[in-house]
Design a protein around this motif. Structure first.
Motif, PDB file in Angstrom:
ATOM      1  N   ARG B 597       0.819  -1.206   0.000  1.00 29.37           N
ATOM      2  CA  ARG B 597       0.000   0.000   0.000  1.00 29.37           C
ATOM      3  C   ARG B 597       0.855   1.258   0.000  1.00 29.37           C
ATOM      4  O   ARG B 597       0.534   2.241  -0.660  1.00 29.37           O
ATOM      5  CB  ARG B 597      -0.948   0.001   1.186  1.00 29.37           C
ATOM      6  CG  ARG B 597      -2.143   0.886   0.834  1.00 29.37           C
ATOM      7  CD  ARG B 597      -3.193   0.896   1.852  1.00 29.37           C
ATOM      8  NE  ARG B 597      -2.741   1.654   3.009  1.00 29.37           N
ATOM      9  CZ  ARG B 597      -3.345   1.581   4.187  1.00 29.37           C
ATOM     10  NH1 ARG B 597      -4.384   0.786   4.343  1.00 29.37           N
ATOM     11  NH2 ARG B 597      -2.902   2.293   5.196  1.00 29.37           N
ATOM     12  N   GLU B 598       1.955   1.173   0.730  1.00 32.68           N
ATOM     13  CA  GLU B 598       2.860   2.329   0.746  1.00 32.68           C
ATOM     14  C   GLU B 598       3.373   2.591  -0.677  1.00 32.68           C
ATOM     15  O   GLU B 598       3.412   3.737  -1.137  1.00 32.68           O
ATOM     16  CB  GLU B 598       4.020   2.056   1.695  1.00 32.68           C
ATOM     17  CG  GLU B 598       4.955   3.238   1.815  1.00 32.68           C
ATOM     18  CD  GLU B 598       6.188   2.911   2.659  1.00 32.68           C
ATOM     19  OE1 GLU B 598       6.068   2.122   3.604  1.00 32.68           O
ATOM     20  OE2 GLU B 598       7.256   3.453   2.339  1.00 32.68           O
ATOM     21  N   THR B 601       0.704   4.079  -2.792  1.00 34.20           N
ATOM     22  CA  THR B 601       0.528   5.495  -2.471  1.00 34.20           C
ATOM     23  C   THR B 601       1.557   6.348  -3.191  1.00 34.20           C
ATOM     24  O   THR B 601       1.236   7.372  -3.810  1.00 34.20           O
ATOM     25  CB  THR B 601       0.658   5.708  -0.950  1.00 34.20           C
ATOM     26  OG1 THR B 601      -0.236   4.834  -0.284  1.00 34.20           O
ATOM     27  CG2 THR B 601       0.346   7.150  -0.587  1.00 34.20           C
ATOM     28  N   LEU B 602       2.829   5.880  -3.100  1.00 36.02           N
ATOM     29  CA  LEU B 602       3.897   6.629  -3.764  1.00 36.02           C
ATOM     30  C   LEU B 602       3.605   6.747  -5.247  1.00 36.02           C
ATOM     31  O   LEU B 602       3.775   7.810  -5.853  1.00 36.02           O
ATOM     32  CB  LEU B 602       5.247   5.944  -3.543  1.00 36.02           C
ATOM     33  CG  LEU B 602       5.729   5.863  -2.083  1.00 36.02           C
ATOM     34  CD1 LEU B 602       7.096   5.206  -2.015  1.00 36.02           C
ATOM     35  CD2 LEU B 602       5.775   7.257  -1.461  1.00 36.02           C
ATOM     36  N   ARG B 603       3.146   5.632  -5.815  1.00 32.80           N
ATOM     37  CA  ARG B 603       2.845   5.651  -7.241  1.00 32.80           C
ATOM     38  C   ARG B 603       1.672   6.601  -7.518  1.00 32.80           C
ATOM     39  O   ARG B 603       1.685   7.354  -8.495  1.00 32.80           O
ATOM     40  CB  ARG B 603       2.482   4.235  -7.725  1.00 32.80           C
ATOM     41  CG  ARG B 603       3.627   3.252  -7.636  1.00 32.80           C
ATOM     42  CD  ARG B 603       4.584   3.373  -8.797  1.00 32.80           C
ATOM     43  NE  ARG B 603       4.005   2.844 -10.017  1.00 32.80           N
ATOM     44  CZ  ARG B 603       3.751   3.566 -11.087  1.00 32.80           C
ATOM     45  NH1 ARG B 603       3.993   4.854 -11.082  1.00 32.80           N
ATOM     46  NH2 ARG B 603       3.256   3.034 -12.176  1.00 32.80           N
ATOM     47  N   ALA B 604       0.651   6.576  -6.651  1.00 31.29           N
ATOM     48  CA  ALA B 604      -0.525   7.402  -6.867  1.00 31.29           C
ATOM     49  C   ALA B 604      -0.177   8.875  -6.831  1.00 31.29           C
ATOM     50  O   ALA B 604      -0.630   9.652  -7.667  1.00 31.29           O
ATOM     51  CB  ALA B 604      -1.593   7.086  -5.826  1.00 31.29           C
ATOM     52  N   ILE B 605       0.654   9.244  -5.895  1.00 32.92           N
ATOM     53  CA  ILE B 605       0.920  10.675  -5.801  1.00 32.92           C
ATOM     54  C   ILE B 605       2.036  11.118  -6.728  1.00 32.92           C
ATOM     55  O   ILE B 605       2.501  12.251  -6.655  1.00 32.92           O
ATOM     56  CB  ILE B 605       1.183  11.138  -4.343  1.00 32.92           C
ATOM     57  CG1 ILE B 605       2.418  10.461  -3.775  1.00 32.92           C
ATOM     58  CG2 ILE B 605      -0.015  10.858  -3.467  1.00 32.92           C
ATOM     59  CD1 ILE B 605       2.674  10.885  -2.339  1.00 32.92           C
ATOM     60  N   GLY B 606       2.463  10.225  -7.606  1.00 34.14           N
ATOM     61  CA  GLY B 606       3.305  10.714  -8.697  1.00 34.14           C
ATOM     62  C   GLY B 606       4.704  10.148  -8.810  1.00 34.14           C
ATOM     63  O   GLY B 606       5.508  10.643  -9.592  1.00 34.14           O
ATOM     64  N   ALA B 607       5.021   9.077  -8.019  1.00 32.20           N
ATOM     65  CA  ALA B 607       6.341   8.482  -8.171  1.00 32.20           C
ATOM     66  C   ALA B 607       6.319   7.500  -9.334  1.00 32.20           C
ATOM     67  O   ALA B 607       5.397   6.706  -9.466  1.00 32.20           O
ATOM     68  CB  ALA B 607       6.748   7.762  -6.885  1.00 32.20           C
ATOM     69  N   GLN B 608       7.339   7.595 -10.182  1.00 28.57           N
ATOM     70  CA  GLN B 608       7.411   6.679 -11.315  1.00 28.57           C
ATOM     71  C   GLN B 608       7.822   5.283 -10.850  1.00 28.57           C
ATOM     72  O   GLN B 608       8.337   5.106  -9.746  1.00 28.57           O
ATOM     73  CB  GLN B 608       8.434   7.189 -12.341  1.00 28.57           C
ATOM     74  CG  GLN B 608       8.074   8.500 -13.000  1.00 28.57           C
ATOM     75  CD  GLN B 608       6.944   8.354 -14.034  1.00 28.57           C
ATOM     76  OE1 GLN B 608       6.455   7.266 -14.275  1.00 28.57           O
ATOM     77  NE2 GLN B 608       6.537   9.475 -14.616  1.00 28.57           N
ATOM     78  N   ARG B 609       7.629   4.314 -11.740  1.00 32.54           N
ATOM     79  CA  ARG B 609       8.006   2.940 -11.413  1.00 32.54           C
ATOM     80  C   ARG B 609       9.476   2.828 -11.020  1.00 32.54           C
ATOM     81  O   ARG B 609       9.845   2.157 -10.079  1.00 32.54           O
ATOM     82  CB  ARG B 609       7.790   2.043 -12.628  1.00 32.54           C
ATOM     83  CG  ARG B 609       6.400   1.496 -12.666  1.00 32.54           C
ATOM     84  CD  ARG B 609       6.265   0.580 -13.848  1.00 32.54           C
ATOM     85  NE  ARG B 609       4.934   0.018 -13.864  1.00 32.54           N
ATOM     86  CZ  ARG B 609       4.317  -0.343 -14.980  1.00 32.54           C
ATOM     87  NH1 ARG B 609       4.918  -0.179 -16.142  1.00 32.54           N
ATOM     88  NH2 ARG B 609       3.117  -0.860 -14.925  1.00 32.54           N
ATOM     89  N   PHE B 611      11.245   4.804  -9.635  1.00 30.48           N
ATOM     90  CA  PHE B 611      11.497   5.318  -8.295  1.00 30.48           C
ATOM     91  C   PHE B 611      11.365   4.196  -7.270  1.00 30.48           C
ATOM     92  O   PHE B 611      12.225   4.006  -6.426  1.00 30.48           O
ATOM     93  CB  PHE B 611      10.506   6.447  -7.980  1.00 30.48           C
ATOM     94  CG  PHE B 611      10.682   7.052  -6.618  1.00 30.48           C
ATOM     95  CD1 PHE B 611      11.486   8.175  -6.452  1.00 30.48           C
ATOM     96  CD2 PHE B 611      10.030   6.520  -5.518  1.00 30.48           C
ATOM     97  CE1 PHE B 611      11.647   8.744  -5.207  1.00 30.48           C
ATOM     98  CE2 PHE B 611      10.192   7.083  -4.268  1.00 30.48           C
ATOM     99  CZ  PHE B 611      11.003   8.203  -4.108  1.00 30.48           C
ATOM    100  N   PRO B 700      -1.153   1.994  -8.501  1.00 30.04           N
ATOM    101  CA  PRO B 700      -1.603   3.014  -7.545  1.00 30.04           C
ATOM    102  C   PRO B 700      -2.944   2.656  -6.916  1.00 30.04           C
ATOM    103  O   PRO B 700      -3.266   3.155  -5.841  1.00 30.04           O
ATOM    104  CB  PRO B 700      -1.732   4.272  -8.406  1.00 30.04           C
ATOM    105  CG  PRO B 700      -1.051   3.978  -9.696  1.00 30.04           C
ATOM    106  CD  PRO B 700      -0.928   2.516  -9.839  1.00 30.04           C
ATOM    107  N   ALA B 703      -3.335   1.768  -3.339  1.00 29.20           N
ATOM    108  CA  ALA B 703      -3.336   2.796  -2.305  1.00 29.20           C
ATOM    109  C   ALA B 703      -4.745   3.095  -1.823  1.00 29.20           C
ATOM    110  O   ALA B 703      -4.942   3.578  -0.714  1.00 29.20           O
ATOM    111  CB  ALA B 703      -2.673   4.056  -2.837  1.00 29.20           C
TER     112      ALA B 703
END
Ligand SMILES: Nc1ncnc2c1ncn2[C@@H]1O[C@H](COP(=O)(O)OP(=O)(O)OP(=O)(O)O)[C@@H](O)[C@H]1O
Ligand SMILES: [Mg+2]
Lengths: 233, 708
Positions: B597-598, B601-609, B611, B700, B703
Motif C-alpha cells: 500500500r505504501e 501510495t507513492l505511485r498514486a501521488i506521482g512516483a514513477q516505477r 522510483f 496506484p 493505495a
C-alpha cells in the motif's frame, strides 16, 4: 469556462473470473475549476471506481475521461504518473502517509518529485500549508505519533502542496469519527476557497455530504441528478 | 539538475529509513553477508598466501617456472616423487641440444639439466672410524714417533676397537642362541673372525704385526660393524653451478660448493638431520622444536616424553663412539656442567638426558656445548667420500664414490621434508649411476668397433684400463655394456690414470649427455603460460620430443594441493552466498509485500516505477555494501591479527613447505577484497531483483484499499 474533468459516457467493467462486474454503466460528468463536489452513494455503487478513473490510476472500459484536457486512455503509464504528480492531489481513506518520514517530509515529498523548487521555497510552501492545516507544531513528528484526524490533515497538506488543479478524496472521513470528519471537510473547503482548488470527494455519510457545494448521487454504477446544496452559499 | 536530484534524495532517505525501521531483518541479512565477505577476504587471502608461498617454494627450490621432459615417457614428471616411486621418464639423450634450442626462446633465462632418482648410501661405520684412528697412530709409530701422548692415544684407540669387537661378538652370540641352522652356517666364518678378534691372544700379539692385525680388522671385522647401515638418498643430478645460480633458495650451510666442473655431492641438510644425525642429538632437536615452536611440553605431550625416555635408554650409541680417553673427558665435563658426583659415564649421560620442562634448555646447551665436540654428530661428514649405489637402467647396480662437499639448505624451507630431503649430485656421477652413454660416446663406440674390428680388448685389461690404477672411483657393473666400456676406456685414455674425483669436466662435457628433465627459469614469471607455448613451438620445430609443463604440474600432487584448497574455499563461499541469496531474497519479498500500500501510495501521488524499484534496489545494495564492507574489514582485521600474532605456525613439515617458512604470514590480497565485494554486489542485485519486480507491478489502485 472549460471543465477540468470531463467524463463522457464511461463504462467500467471488472472481471472476476468469468463473471463480469459492471462498476460504472455509462457515466457522464463535468467538473469545473473551483468546484467542491461530493460523490455520494451506497456501498458498491461505484464511487471509488469513478474517482480512480478521474485520478488517472485506472482507465475506462469504454467512454472518455479527460483530465486537464487530456484523454487518459491515450496516455502512457509514465505520462499518467506525471499527470497525477502535477495536476492531481490525493487524499486517501487510510491517510497513507509514509511511516518512515516526518510530517514535514511527507508533505514535502511531492515537491521533491516535481523538482524545480529550491530548498527555501519548499520549506516556505510546506510551512504555510502545515500552518493552514494547524500542524505547524508537529512538523518533526512521525505519522505514528499523530491521531487519525491529524494524519488526515497531513494528507490534505500533502495533496495540496504541489498546487494541483484537482484534489481527489475517496471517503476521506471513513476512518474518522464524525466530528473530526466534519472538521476535515471544513478544512478541505477552506482550502478550496483559499486557492480555488477543485475538490472531488466521495462519501456515503449524509452529514459529511452536507458540507459540499454540490453532490452527485451515484447508484448501481449510474449517476443521478446533480444537486446544489444550501450550505454551499 | 534539481528535477533528478530531488527524487534521488527522497528515495535514498526512504530507503535508509526503512532499513532502520526493519532493524532485525537488516541485521540478519547483514550478519550473513558480513560472515560471507569476511570468509572470502580472510580465506582467499590465506589461500593466495599459501599459493604464493608454495609457488616460491617450488619454483625457487627445484621446479623453476617450466619443466621439460621426454614426451614419450611412461609416467608424468613428478619432482617431489610420484605415488610411492620415482616416475619413469624416458631419458633426454642430449641435453646440450635442449639447452641450445630452449635458451633462444624469448624470456627463457636459464635451462638447468636434471635427473632425479633415489639410491642407497652406506652411512659411516663406527668401527671403520675407530680403525682409521688406530691406523693413523700406527703410521706415526711405524715412522718412529714415540711421544707419550701418541702412545696413550694409541692405547685408547686400540681399547676402543677392542671394546667394539667384544660387543659385536657378544651380540652375535646372543643372536646365535635364537637363530636357525642355516643362518649359523652362513655366519660361521663371521663368528670365527669375531671370536679371533675378541680373543686376548689377538691383542697380545697386535704389536708384533701392527699392519697385519689392522688389515684383518679392517677387512674381516669392520664389515660386520653394526653401524654400517644403508639409507636411501634422494638426489637431483644436475649442473651444480647452474643449479645454485638458478635456484636462489638453495644455499650451502656447511662445507662449500662443489668446485666448478668437479664431481661431488651436496647432501640435503634436512636429510642429514633426519637420517644421518646421531639419534640422541636428533631427538634433542625435536624436543626443542616441539617446545619452542609447537607449544608442546615434556610433561604434557606423550610423544615428547617418549623422546626423552628413548634418549635415556639409548646412551649406548654415544658410548660406542668414545674411546677410553674421550669417555673420561666426557665424564669429567658432565660432572662439572651438570654438576654431579657420579663417576660412571653411562649414568652421567642418563642424568643429562632425563630432562624435564624446567631444565631442558640448560641440558640441551650442555649437550651441544660440552659433549657434542667429542662426538661425531653425523654419520657422514663433510669431506667424506660416500658410495652411492643405484639400479641402473640395465637393471644392474651401478655405484659411484663421490665426495661430500657440504650440506645444502633451501632458504625458508629449512624444516621442510619435501624440499630438504633432496641432495644435489653432479651430473657426471648421476650419469654413471643412471647408466647411459652419451650419443657422442655411443657413436664413437660404434665407430671404433668398426675400425678396431675384432681387435677386442681383453676383459680384464679393459677393466683395469677403465678404472685406472688403484684410484678407481667408478665401479661400474654394467656387464652388458662392458665391451663398450672397454672401448670407451681406450678412447678416453687421457682420463685413464686420472683420479675421477679430481677431474674437472668442461661445460661441454657436462651439457653433452643424458638428462631426464630440465628446469626453465624465466626472466618474467608472469609470462609462464605464454612462454610455455613458445617453448613448445620451439622444441617441436627442433624435433626434440619434449613435453612442456608448468611448475605446478611438474610438482605433481604437491603442486595441485593449492588448487584443492581453492576449490574447498570457493565451494564454501558459494554455499554461503547461495544461502544468503535465498534469505535476502525472501526477506526482501516479504518486506515488499508488506509495503504494497505504501508503494501504491507513492505511485498514486506521482512516483514513477523506476522510483520504487530504485528504492528497493538501494535498500538491498546499501545493506549489502555496508555489511559487505564491514565483513571485508573484519576479514582484513583477521588477516592483520594473524600477522600480528606471528602468522599461522607450520605445525608439521608439510605445512612448512606450503607456507614456505615456519609460519604463514597472510597478506591481504586486493584481488580478494575486490572479488568479495563483487560477489556481494552480485548477490544483492540478484536478491533485490525479484522484489523490485514485485514493486514494479504494484499499481496506484492499491493505495485506495481501505484499512482492515
Ligand atoms: N478490482 C475489482 N475487481 C472486481 N470488482 C470490483 C473491483 N473494484 C470494485 N469492484 C466492484 O465494482 C463495484 C463498484 O465498487 P466501488 O469500489 O467503486 O464501490 P464504492 O461505491 O466505492 O463502494 P464502497 O462504499 O464500499 O467503497 C462493486 O460491486 C465492487 O464489488
Ligand atoms: Mg469505495
Amino acid at each position: 469556462m472549460s471543465a477540468i474533468v470531463s467524463v463522457e459516457n464511461v463504462t467500467k467493467t471488472y472481471h472476476l473470473g468469468k463473471t463480469e462486474v459492471p462498476a460504472l454503466r455509462g457515466v457522464s460528468l463535468e467538473i469545473h475549476a473551483g468546484e467542491f463536489l461530493a460523490v455520494a452513494g451506497p456501498s458498491g455503487s461505484g464511487k471509488t471506481t469513478l474517482l480512480n478513473l478521474i485520478g488517472c490510476v485506472d482507465t475506462p472500459t469504454a467512454g472518455v475521461v479527460r483530465v486537464d484536457g487530456k484523454d487518459t486512455s491515450a496516455l502512457s503509464e509514465r505520462a499518467l504518473t506525471d499527470l497525477r504528480l502535477r495536476r492531481i492531489g490525493f487524499i486517501f481513506q487510510s491517510f497513507n502517509l509514509v511511516p518512515v518520514l516526518s510530517v514535514f517530509q511527507n508533505v514535502e515529498f511531492p515537491l521533491l518529485l516535481q523538482g524545480g523548487l529550491t530548498r527555501g521555497e519548499r520549506q516556505r510552501r510546506v510551512g504555510e500549508l502545515l500552518q493552514a492545516v494547524g500542524l505547524s507544531g508537529h512538523a518533526r513528528h512521525r505519522p505514528s505519533e499523530l491521531s487519525g484526524g491529524q494524519r488526515q490533515r497531513v494528507a490534505v497538506a500533502r495533496a495540496l502542496v504541489g498546487r494541483p488543479r484537482l484534489v481527489l478524496a475517496d471517503e476521506p472521513t471513513a476512518n474518522l469519527d464524525s466530528t473530526t470528519g466534519a472538521t476535515i471537510i471544513d478544512l478541505m473547503r477552506d482550502m478550496n476557497q483559499r486557492d480555488q482548488t477543485t475538490f472531488l470527494f466521495s462519501t456515503h455519510d449524509q452529514k459529511v455530504m452536507a458540507h459540499a457545494h454540490a453532490v452527485v448521487r451515484i447508484a448501481d454504477g449510474q449517476l443521478q441528478a446533480r444537486e446544489t446544496l444550501q450550505a454551499a452559499s | 539538475m534539481a528535477p533528478s536530484l530531488g527524487p534521488a534524495r527522497i528515495l535514498l532517505r526512504i530507503a535508509f529509513r526503512n532499513l532502520f525501521a526493519g532493524r532485525a531483518k537488516t541485521l540478519i541479512i547483514g550478519a550473513i553477508l558480513l560472515l560471507g565477505t569476511a570468509l572470502v577476504v580472510a580465506g582467499s587471502s590465506l589461500v593466495e598466501s599459501v599459493d604464493r608461498g608454495m609457488r616460491s617454494s617450488i619454483q625457487g627450490s627445484l621446479a623453476g617456472h617450466l619443466q621439460v621432459y621426454d614426451d614419450r615417457s611412461k609416467d608424468e614428471l613428478a619432482l617431489y616423487g610420484g605415488m610411492g616411486r620415482e616416475p619413469q621418464l624416458e631419458p633426454v639423450v642430449d641435453f646440450s641440444r635442449v639447452k641450445e634450442v630452449l635458451s633462444r626462446v624469448p624470456h627463457v633465462k636459464r635451462v638447468v639439466p636434471m635427473g632425479i632418482d633415489q639410491a642407497m648410501v652406506a652411512t659411516g661405520n663406527q668401527i671403520d672410524v675407530a680403525l682409521e684412528k688406530v691406523r693413523a697412530d700406527v703410521r706415526r709409530i711405524e715412522a718412529g714417533e714415540r711421544d707419550d701422548a701418541l702412545l696413550r692415544h694409541y692405547q685408547a684407540h686400540k681399547d676402543h676397537v677392542r671394546r667394539m669387537v667384544t660387543l659385536l661378538r657378544d651380540e652375535l652370540r646372543a643372536a646365535r642362541a635364537l637363530a636357525d641352522d642355516q643362518l649359523l652356517q652362513d655366519r660361521k666364518q663371521a663368528g670365527e673372525d669375531l671370536a679371533r678378534a675378541a680373543a686376548p691372544a689377538f691383542w697380545d700379539g697386535f704389536e708384533r704385526d701392527r699392519l697385519g692385525s689392522l688389515e684383518f680388522l679392517e677387512n674381516r671385522v669392520a664389515p660386520q660393524g653394526m653401524e654400517g647401515g644403508m639409507t636411501i638418498v634422494r638426489y637431483v643430478g644436475t649442473d651444480l653451478d647452474a643449479f645454485l645460480e638458478a635456484f636462489d633458495r638453495a644455499y650451502v650451510v656447511e662445507g662449500q660448493r662443489v668446485p666448478k666442473g668437479r664431481r661431488g655431492i651436496l647432501l640435503g641438510k634436512w636429510y642429514a638431520e633426519e637420517y644421518l644425525k646421531l639419534k640422541t642429538a636428533r631427538r634433542l632437536d625435536k624436543i626443542k622444536d616441539a617446545r619452542d615452536f609447537q607449544r608442546r611440553t615434556i610433561a604434557g605431550d606423550e610423544e615428547v616424553a617418549r623422546w626423552v625416555k628413548e634418549n635415556t635408554t639409548q646412551v649406548k650409541e654415544i658410548l660406542y663412539q668414545l674411546d677410553p680417553i674421550q669417555a673420561e673427558e666426557a665424564a669429567a665435563r658432565l660432572r662439572r656442567a651438570l654438576p654431579s658426583e657420579e663417576r660412571d659415564l653411562p649414568k652421567l649421560l642418563v642424568q643429562l638426558l632425563s630432562t624435564t620442562d624446567q631444565d631442558f634448555d640448560r641440558k640441551y646447551a650442555i649437550f651441544y656445548d660440552r659433549l657434542a665436540p667429542l662426538l661425531q654428530l653425523y654419520s657422514i661428514r663433510v669431506g667424506d667420500t660416500i658410495t652411492i649405489k643405484a639400479p641402473a637402467r640395465s637393471g644392474y647396480f651401478n655405484a659411484v664414490n663421490v665426495k661430500v662437499y657440504g650440506f645444502v639448505h633451501f632458504r625458508g624451507l629449512e624444516k621442510s621434508r619435501l624440499a630438504g630431503v633432496m641432495s644435489l649430485l653432479d651430473l657426471m656421477s648421476w650419469r654413471d649411476l643412471y647408466g647411459y652413454l652419451s650419443p657422442e660416446q655411443t657413436e664413437e663406440i660404434r665407430h671404433l668397433k668398426q675400425v678396431a674390428g675384432a681387435q677386442a680388448v681383453p676383459r680384464e685389461r679393459a677393466e683395469a684400463e677403465l678404472f685406472g690404477g688403484g684410484g678407481a672411483a667408478v665401479e661400474s657393473q654394467r656387464a652388458s655394456r662392458i665391451d663398450e666400456a672397454a672401448v670407451l676406456a681406450r678412447i678416453a685414455r687421457p682420463a685413464k690414470a686420472e683420479d675421477l674425483s679430481a677431474r674437472v669436466y668442461s661445460q661441454r662435457e657436462i651439457d653433452r649427455g643424458v638428462v631426464l628433465n630440465a628446469a626453465l627459469i624465466l626472466d618474467d614469471p608472469s609470462r609462464i603460460a605464454e612462454t610455455a607455448r613458445a617453448v613448445d613451438r620451439a622444441q617441436r620445430a627442433a624435433g626434440l620430443h619434449l613435453k612442456v609443463v608448468d611448475w605446478q604440474k611438474a610438482s605433481g600432487v604437491v603442486g595441485q594441493s593449492v588448487s584443492l584448497f581453492r576449490i574447498v574455499l570457493y565451494t564454501a563461499v558459494l554455499i554461503i552466498f547461495a544461502v544468503a541469496l535465498v534469505i535476502i531474497n525472501n526477506a526482501m519479498v516479504m518486506a515488499t509485500l508488506q509495503r504494497v500500500r505504501e508503494i501504491g501510495t507513492l505511485r498514486a501521488i506521482g512516483a514513477q516505477r523506476r522510483f520504487v524499484t530504485g528504492m528497493l534496489l538501494v535498500e538491498t545494495m546499501a545493506v549489502s555494501l555496508f555489511f559487505g564492507a564491514l565483513g571485508a574489514a573484519l576479514g582484513a582485521l583477521a588477516v592483520w591479527l594473524i600477522r600480528a600474532a606471528g602468522g599461522i605456525p607450520a605445525g608439521n613439515d608439510q605445512l612448512y613447505f606450503f607456507f614456505s617458512g615456519p609460519a604463514l604470514l597472510p597478506t591481504l590480497g586486493t584481488t580478494s577484497v575486490a572479488i568479495s565485494m563483487g560477489i556481494v554486489l552480485l548477490v544483492s542485485v540478484l536478491s533485490g531483483f525479484y522484489p523490485a519486480i514485485i514493486a514494479m507491478r504494484v499499481t496506484p489502485v492499491e493505495a485506495m484499499a481501505a484499512d482492515d
